[in-house]
Design an enzyme around this catalytic site. Structure first.
Site, PDB file in Angstrom:
ATOM      1  N   LYS A 116       0.851  -1.192   0.000  1.00 37.44           N
ATOM      2  CA  LYS A 116       0.000   0.000   0.000  1.00 37.44           C
ATOM      3  C   LYS A 116       0.881   1.233   0.000  1.00 37.44           C
ATOM      4  O   LYS A 116       1.988   1.211   0.547  1.00 37.44           O
ATOM      5  CB  LYS A 116      -0.877   0.031   1.259  1.00 37.44           C
ATOM      6  CG  LYS A 116      -2.119   0.875   1.115  1.00 37.44           C
ATOM      7  CD  LYS A 116      -3.171   0.114   0.348  1.00 37.44           C
ATOM      8  CE  LYS A 116      -4.499   0.756   0.266  1.00 37.44           C
ATOM      9  NZ  LYS A 116      -5.513  -0.211  -0.194  1.00 37.44           N
TER      10      LYS A 116
HETATM   11  N1  GLU Z   1      -7.001   0.161  -3.552  1.00 33.00           N
HETATM   12  C1  GLU Z   1      -7.777  -0.984  -3.888  1.00 33.00           C
HETATM   13  C2  GLU Z   1      -7.905  -1.923  -2.696  1.00 33.00           C
HETATM   14  O1  GLU Z   1      -7.792  -1.510  -1.562  1.00 33.00           O
HETATM   15  C3  GLU Z   1      -7.292  -1.666  -5.159  1.00 33.00           C
HETATM   16  C4  GLU Z   1      -5.903  -2.197  -5.141  1.00 33.00           C
HETATM   17  C5  GLU Z   1      -5.381  -2.678  -6.493  1.00 33.00           C
HETATM   18  O2  GLU Z   1      -6.097  -2.670  -7.469  1.00 33.00           O
HETATM   19  O3  GLU Z   1      -4.209  -3.040  -6.493  1.00 33.00           O
HETATM   20  O4  GLU Z   1      -8.216  -3.070  -2.825  1.00 33.00           O
END
Ligand code: GLU
Length: 459
Positions: A116
């Protein structure tokens, strides 16, 4: 790791340690030792990267903005997860969210690990030029640790396809000749994004709810009626009944989930309330969701917040306080805003019997326990909101092959994947007394443990 995530991972490991059919190769002291190293691996991230991005602002000042990329675990594949632009971003939050990505990908058998990113800014207060330099600088500072086979970011709160396009372009200039399309997902279609990626999270959120309350119940009604499982009782009490839905958050996830509910012909759904950072709108007859979606697209993402704006939108509704959405007398509450929305301070006011986590970690540990003990069904984040990362995976595949799927193909693949997960998890859920979150965590931890064991990492 989030205290709730950490606790549930620990409990899942304890349950697996006691289960002799799980990893029977591991016994006695060796088994205990392997589980200790598993706990250590899952409760800490592999890497926490922090930088201060040096950004020239439009007013001539140069500021240094804290930015993070946390790489939690890559046992299943490259680190994967969004980049959040929000003023409350901090190291602990990004680390917790990265851990959730590891579990989310493991649960749905997506061949990625968890990561993240975050930048401590309020994107609403910045110009396009400033945002563009932040995106470019983020990639410049972190380019060594990112890449299509290392760590693949995507949008999260406060970012979207525009930011991913800018970041991919910067990555392409820094690393000429690399297969740059797979370096970021959630890009615009013209830049190699996937059809359906924008809608994927919201569609998946609604799908998990519909599948649980309708499709699964319809085929499994007989045995469910004969169990004394409290969650099966809650689910059956809503089967084939009209359902009132309230949705917190009307961004990319909430608005799409609201449209799905509005258009769903399987169920007698009514979206009676939606909310955003300013207001809650309520109409017991059901809200005109397409008109609200139309309104937000021309009003910087904000719902109508007074009588005049409601008139302009053509929508009939009462305007209430922003947080009223949480305690309305509804059957279903979809949480599609931010984390920690239902907590010790407001959990007793929640009336919905089904809660769907469109956002990551919107229910705190205390509230989760309190509501689950009352038989409330909580469809957890790692199950409900995985549509985004699942279609990110399809985008990554399409970028590698430079062969693109139709929107229909994308949604069929998405629903197939989510259905497969639900079919694995739901029979366990309705068969034992654990909440759904616990079942999902056990499944994800089991997958990760097996992989790590076979990779020779548990000693
Ligand atoms: N931010 C989104 C999540 O929390 C998508 C992450 C992604 O597509 O890598 O799942």
């Amino acid at each position: 790791m989030a205290s709730q995530t950490g606790t549930i991972v620990q409990e899942s490991l304890e349950a697996l340690l006691e289960d002799p059919s799980f990893l029977p190769e591991l016994q006695g002291q060796g088994r205990k030792q392997a589980f200790t190293s598993l706990a250590a691996i899952l409760s800490t991230p592999n890497h926490i990267h922090k930088s201060f991005l040096r950004i020239p602002m439009d007013n001539g000042r140069v500021v240094r903005i804290p930015a993070y990329r946390v790489q939690h675990n890559n046992a299943l594949g490259p680190f994967k997860g969004g980049i959040r632009f929000h003023e409350s971003v901090n190291e602990e939050e990004v680390t917790n969210l990265a851990a959730l990505m590891t579990l989310k990908n493991a649960l749905h058998d997506v061949p990625f690990g968890g990561g993240k990113g975050g930048v401590v800014i309020n994107p609403r207060e910045l110009s396009i030029k400033e945002l563009h330099s932040i995106c470019k600088k983020y990639v410049q500072y972190f380019s060594d640790i990112l890449g299509p086979d290392k760590d693949i970011p995507a949008p999260d709160v406060g970012t979207g396809d525009r930011e991913m396009d800018w970041m991919m372009a910067e990555y392409k200039s820094i690393r000429p000749g690399t297969p740059y399309r797979g370096s970021f997902t959630g890009k615009s279609i013209v830049n190699g994004g996937s059809l359906g990626r924008r809608e994927a999270t919201g569609k998946g959120v609604y799908f998990t709810f519909r599948y649980l309350i309708h499709d699964f119940l319809t085929t499994q009604e007989k045995w469910l009626a004969n169990t004394d499982n409290p969650f099966a009782k809650t689910a059956l009490s809503y089967h084939y009944k009209p359902l009132n839905i309230a949705i917190q958050g009307f961004g990319n996830v909430g608005s799409v989930a609201a449209l799905e509910a509005y258009n769903c012909t399987h169920l007698q759904n009514k979206v009676v309330s939606v909310s955003d950072r300013n207001v809650t709108l309520y109409n017991s007859e059901g809200l005109d969701i397409p008109a609200l979606v139309q309104f937000v697209t021309t009003n910087r993402g904000d719902l109508p917040k007074n009588e005049e704006e409601l008139k302009q939108s053509g929508v009939k509704a009462d305007v209430r306080d922003r947080d009223d959405v949480l305690s309305l007398d509804v059957d279903v509450l979809i949480l599609a805003a931010l984390e920690d929305q239902i907590h010790k301070g407001n959990m007793e006011s929640i009336k919905a019997n089904i809660i769907v986590e469109g956002a990551n970690a919107p229910v705190t540990g205390d509230a989760d326990k309190y509501l689950s003990d009352k038989g409330v069904i909580i469809i957890p984040d790692i199950l409900a909101n995985a549509g985004g990362v699942i279609v990110s995976y399809f985008e990554w595949l399409q970028g590698r092959e430079t062969q693109f799927y139709t929107e229909e193909e994308v949604f069929n693949l998405l629903f197939d994947k989510m259905r497969t997960t639900m079919d694995t998890i739901l029979p366990q859920y309705f068969g034992d007394p654990f909440p759904l979150r616990q079942n999902c965590f056990i499944h994800a931890v089991m997958k990760l443990s097996t992989v790590l064991f076979r990779q020779g990492k548990l000693y």
